[in-house]
Design an enzyme around this catalytic site. Structure first.
Site, PDB file in Angstrom:
ATOM      1  N   TYR A   8       0.829  -1.212   0.000  1.00  0.00           N
ATOM      2  CA  TYR A   8       0.000   0.000   0.000  1.00  0.00           C
ATOM      3  C   TYR A   8       0.863   1.262   0.000  1.00  0.00           C
ATOM      4  O   TYR A   8       0.327   2.365  -0.039  1.00  0.00           O
ATOM      5  CB  TYR A   8      -0.900   0.021   1.250  1.00  0.00           C
ATOM      6  CG  TYR A   8      -0.101  -0.047   2.529  1.00  0.00           C
ATOM      7  CD1 TYR A   8       0.206  -1.262   3.119  1.00  0.00           C
ATOM      8  CD2 TYR A   8       0.403   1.121   3.119  1.00  0.00           C
ATOM      9  CE1 TYR A   8       0.984  -1.334   4.270  1.00  0.00           C
ATOM     10  CE2 TYR A   8       1.175   1.054   4.266  1.00  0.00           C
ATOM     11  CZ  TYR A   8       1.458  -0.178   4.835  1.00  0.00           C
ATOM     12  OH  TYR A   8       2.236  -0.229   5.962  1.00  0.00           O
ATOM     13  N   GLY A   9       2.188   1.095   0.073  1.00  0.00           N
ATOM     14  CA  GLY A   9       3.056   2.265   0.255  1.00  0.00           C
ATOM     15  C   GLY A   9       4.137   2.361  -0.786  1.00  0.00           C
ATOM     16  O   GLY A   9       3.870   2.257  -1.990  1.00  0.00           O
ATOM     17  N   THR A  10       5.357   2.510  -0.311  1.00  0.00           N
ATOM     18  CA  THR A  10       6.474   2.800  -1.207  1.00  0.00           C
ATOM     19  C   THR A  10       6.871   1.621  -2.092  1.00  0.00           C
ATOM     20  O   THR A  10       7.719   1.781  -2.970  1.00  0.00           O
ATOM     21  CB  THR A  10       7.707   3.248  -0.399  1.00  0.00           C
ATOM     22  OG1 THR A  10       8.025   2.214   0.547  1.00  0.00           O
ATOM     23  CG2 THR A  10       7.428   4.541   0.345  1.00  0.00           C
ATOM     24  N   LEU A  11       6.248   0.456  -1.856  1.00  0.00           N
ATOM     25  CA  LEU A  11       6.521  -0.688  -2.737  1.00  0.00           C
ATOM     26  C   LEU A  11       5.637  -0.682  -3.983  1.00  0.00           C
ATOM     27  O   LEU A  11       5.828  -1.494  -4.893  1.00  0.00           O
ATOM     28  CB  LEU A  11       6.315  -2.006  -1.971  1.00  0.00           C
ATOM     29  CG  LEU A  11       7.389  -2.322  -0.918  1.00  0.00           C
ATOM     30  CD1 LEU A  11       6.894  -3.398   0.037  1.00  0.00           C
ATOM     31  CD2 LEU A  11       8.666  -2.787  -1.605  1.00  0.00           C
ATOM     32  N   GLU A  77      11.857  -3.392   5.346  1.00  0.00           N
ATOM     33  CA  GLU A  77      10.843  -2.849   6.270  1.00  0.00           C
ATOM     34  C   GLU A  77      11.239  -3.058   7.729  1.00  0.00           C
ATOM     35  O   GLU A  77      10.480  -2.719   8.633  1.00  0.00           O
ATOM     36  CB  GLU A  77       9.475  -3.493   5.993  1.00  0.00           C
ATOM     37  CG  GLU A  77       8.986  -3.379   4.552  1.00  0.00           C
ATOM     38  CD  GLU A  77       8.781  -1.945   4.084  1.00  0.00           C
ATOM     39  OE1 GLU A  77       8.916  -1.005   4.892  1.00  0.00           O
ATOM     40  OE2 GLU A  77       8.472  -1.763   2.885  1.00  0.00           O
TER      41      GLU A  77
HETATM   42  N1  PCA Z   1       6.262  -0.083   2.192  1.00  0.00           N
HETATM   43  C1  PCA Z   1       5.362  -1.173   2.465  1.00  0.00           C
HETATM   44  C2  PCA Z   1       4.806  -0.862   3.806  1.00  0.00           C
HETATM   45  C3  PCA Z   1       4.903   0.609   3.921  1.00  0.00           C
HETATM   46  C4  PCA Z   1       5.841   1.028   2.879  1.00  0.00           C
HETATM   47  O1  PCA Z   1       6.185   2.149   2.587  1.00  0.00           O
HETATM   48  C5  PCA Z   1       4.291  -1.193   1.407  1.00  0.00           C
HETATM   49  O2  PCA Z   1       4.411  -0.515   0.380  1.00  0.00           O
HETATM   50  O3  PCA Z   1       3.285  -1.897   1.600  1.00  0.00           O
END
Ligand code: PCA
Length: 125
Positions: A8-11, A77
């Protein structure tokens, strides 16, 4: 073994850490079946908070990954110190439910001080 990973984030595609998923298979867009708070107190670091029922049905992307990829992402992470990897239910656009791993913030923060986002990055105000 292959594993399902909801990010949900930077991935996500186009974001800072997506290159770690270069070997992963993209399965499509998904939403968390439960509501969870998604906050970004430091703007570029989104945190999913393990407080089901608060917040939004968070949007993200589902991938199928191999074990080396999962371990690599765990290291990025900082599991289990910074994030915890948990199994959650995610739904697709047709309402089909499946289980996947997702990263929750491991420590507690005063998350109610921050806006609960439906997705990361937040849409511009
Ligand atoms: N990376 C993981 C968890 C939060 C983040 O920035 C993601 O993208 O799900």
């Amino acid at each position: 073994m292959r594993y399902k990973l909801f990010v949900y984030g930077t991935l996500k595609r186009g974001l800072a850490n997506h290159s770690l998923l270069s070997k992963a298979r993209y399965l499509g867009k998904r939403w968390t079946r439960e509501r969870y708070p998604l906050v970004a107190p430091k703007r570029w670091y989104p945190y999913l908070i393990d407080a089901p029922g608060e917040g939004e049905h968070v949007a993200g992307e589902l991938y199928e990954v191999d074990l080396p990829t999962l371990k690599m992402v765990d290291r990025l992470e900082e599991v289990p110190r910074y994030y915890r990897r948990e199994v959650i239910e995610v739904v697709d656009g047709e309402g089909r439910v499946e289980e996947a791993f997702a990263y929750f913030l491991a420590h507690s923060i005063p998350y109610r001080q921050f806006p609960f986002l439906p997705e990361f990055p937040p849409k511009e105000e």
